[in-house]
Structure formats: structure tokens, C-alpha cells
Design a protein around this motif. Structure first.
Motif, PDB file in Angstrom:
ATOM      1  N   GLY A   1       0.793  -1.232   0.000  1.00  0.00           N
ATOM      2  CA  GLY A   1       0.000   0.000   0.000  1.00  0.00           C
ATOM      3  C   GLY A   1       0.821   1.276   0.000  1.00  0.00           C
ATOM      4  N   ALA A   2       2.140   1.151   0.052  1.00  0.00           N
ATOM      5  CA  ALA A   2       2.998   2.339   0.036  1.00  0.00           C
ATOM      6  C   ALA A   2       3.053   2.923  -1.374  1.00  0.00           C
ATOM      7  CB  ALA A   2       4.412   1.978   0.494  1.00  0.00           C
ATOM      8  N   VAL A   3       3.002   4.244  -1.462  1.00  0.00           N
ATOM      9  CA  VAL A   3       3.087   4.914  -2.753  1.00  0.00           C
ATOM     10  C   VAL A   3       4.522   4.815  -3.262  1.00  0.00           C
ATOM     11  CG1 VAL A   3       2.805   7.095  -3.995  1.00  0.00           C
ATOM     12  CG2 VAL A   3       1.196   6.491  -2.176  1.00  0.00           C
ATOM     13  N   ILE A   4       4.678   4.296  -4.481  1.00  0.00           N
ATOM     14  CA  ILE A   4       6.016   4.114  -5.052  1.00  0.00           C
ATOM     15  C   ILE A   4       6.228   4.904  -6.339  1.00  0.00           C
ATOM     16  CG2 ILE A   4       6.382   1.848  -3.997  1.00  0.00           C
ATOM     17  CD1 ILE A   4       5.613   0.639  -6.786  1.00  0.00           C
ATOM     18  N   GLY A   5       5.175   5.544  -6.819  1.00  0.00           N
ATOM     19  CA  GLY A   5       5.294   6.298  -8.063  1.00  0.00           C
ATOM     20  C   GLY A   5       3.957   6.887  -8.443  1.00  0.00           C
ATOM     21  N   ALA A   6       3.868   7.272  -9.695  1.00  0.00           N
ATOM     22  CA  ALA A   6       2.628   7.858 -10.206  1.00  0.00           C
ATOM     23  C   ALA A   6       2.465   7.472 -11.667  1.00  0.00           C
ATOM     24  CB  ALA A   6       2.656   9.375 -10.076  1.00  0.00           C
ATOM     25  N   THR A   7       1.216   7.388 -12.084  1.00  0.00           N
ATOM     26  CA  THR A   7       0.909   7.155 -13.495  1.00  0.00           C
ATOM     27  C   THR A   7       0.045   8.295 -13.976  1.00  0.00           C
ATOM     28  OG1 THR A   7       1.073   4.762 -13.360  1.00  0.00           O
ATOM     29  CG2 THR A   7      -0.261   5.635 -15.141  1.00  0.00           C
ATOM     30  N   GLY A   8       0.449   8.858 -15.102  1.00  0.00           N
ATOM     31  CA  GLY A   8      -0.313   9.943 -15.696  1.00  0.00           C
ATOM     32  C   GLY A   8      -0.927   9.514 -17.010  1.00  0.00           C
ATOM     33  N   VAL A   9      -2.130  10.007 -17.248  1.00  0.00           N
ATOM     34  CA  VAL A   9      -2.805   9.797 -18.523  1.00  0.00           C
ATOM     35  C   VAL A   9      -2.997  11.178 -19.135  1.00  0.00           C
ATOM     36  CG1 VAL A   9      -4.866   8.929 -19.695  1.00  0.00           C
ATOM     37  CG2 VAL A   9      -3.983   7.737 -17.669  1.00  0.00           C
TER      38      VAL A   9
END
Length: 171
Positions: A117-125
């Protein structure tokens, strides 16, 4: 029997990954993943078509390469929101293609979490809205021209009416 179940689960997972990859690659929208430091980790065919960079040329570089100089300050708040597990929805902004041209995009960014559940990055559209924005500007200009034309027509009619009244008074 356990080995057969493991193989079946592995096959199902491989099939799911293959389908997800096909979905991502078939999208016309640019789908890009980055680390929390803004380093590009994945780049789909839609992003390649939109921005002009091939995946092999852009993966490992900073996402900031897509930001026009007057929009550079946007990156940090977007990554900060992702770090906090928050989304950015339909943020309209500008980005730069590999050839230096600027395009207008509608951008949505979601945090990426690991198994714990730890945030490891981001995805953008990213969706290119340049043509839509141009069409809207042309429509607004045409409407403004129409309103101006109507005002001029009203002024001409009023001037004609005043001239007619003045002429009546003089006779």
C-alpha cells in the motif's frame, strides 16, 4: 497436483499481464509512469505518438523534459500530491513535444502503490486537447464576430430611425 495449480495460476497471471499490456498499448492517450522523483519508468504507444519520443529514448529520463519552461513549477505539486496518495484529475495544461512544439493536454495523475500500500510512483494519462481548444477558440471568435455584427446592425437601424425623425422635424 500443487504444481499444476501453480502453473495454472502463473498462466492466468501471464494472460492478465498480456491483456493489460495490450490495453495500455492500444490507447490513444499517453500513459506514462514515473518514480516519485519524476523519472519515467513506462511509456505507451499513445505517449510516443503524442510527444514524439520512443520508449527507449525517454524511459530513465525526467518527466520534466515534457514541461515548457513557463510550466516547470507544475511538476513538484503534482508529485507531492502523488506522494500523499492523492489524484490530480483533468488538469489542463501545456506540454512540449520532442520537436519543440507545444500541445495542450488534459492530464490525470494517480499514485501507484506497491503490495503493502505504500506509494512508489505515479501514473499519468495525458489526452491531447489542442484541436478541441482551437475549435472552441474559433467558435468563441465567430460568436463574438456575430455579436459585433448584430450591434453594428442595430446601430445602423437606430441611426436610420434618428435620421428619419430628424428629416420629419425639418420638413
Amino acid at each position: 497436483m500443487t504444481g499444476k495449480k501453480d502453473r495454472s495460476a502463473d498462466d492466468a497471471e501471464a494472460e492478465l499481464r498480456s491483456r493489460l499490456t495490450a490495453v495500455l498499448e492500444s490507447s490513444n492517450d499517453g500513459i506514462v509512469s514515473v518514480t516519485l522523483n519524476g523519472i519515467i519508468t513506462s511509456w505507451n504507444a499513445g505517449a510516443e505518438a503524442m510527444f514524439g519520443y520512443s520508449a527507449k529514448d525517454i524511459i530513465g529520463r525526467s518527466i520534466s523534459v515534457l514541461y515548457p519552461s513557463d510550466r516547470a513549477a507544475e511538476l513538484s505539486p503534482i508529485l507531492d500530491r502523488a506522494r500523499l496518495g492523492r489524484r490530480v484529475d483533468r488538469f489542463e495544461t501545456k506540454r512540449v513535444r520532442q520537436d519543440g512544439t507545444t500541445i495542450e493536454v488534459s492530464l490525470s495523475v494517480s499514485p501507484v502503490r506497491d503490495g503493502s500500500g505504500a506509494v512508489i510512483g505515479a501514473t499519468g494519462v495525458a489526452r491531447d486537447v489542442t484541436e478541441r481548444r482551437s475549435a472552441e477558440a474559433e467558435r468563441r471568435a465567430a460568436e463574438a464576430g456575430q455579436r459585433q455584427s448584430e450591434r453594428m446592425e442595430t446601430a445602423v437601424r437606430l441611426a436610420g430611425a434618428i435620421a428619419g425623425e430628424f428629416s420629419s422635424l425639418l420638413s
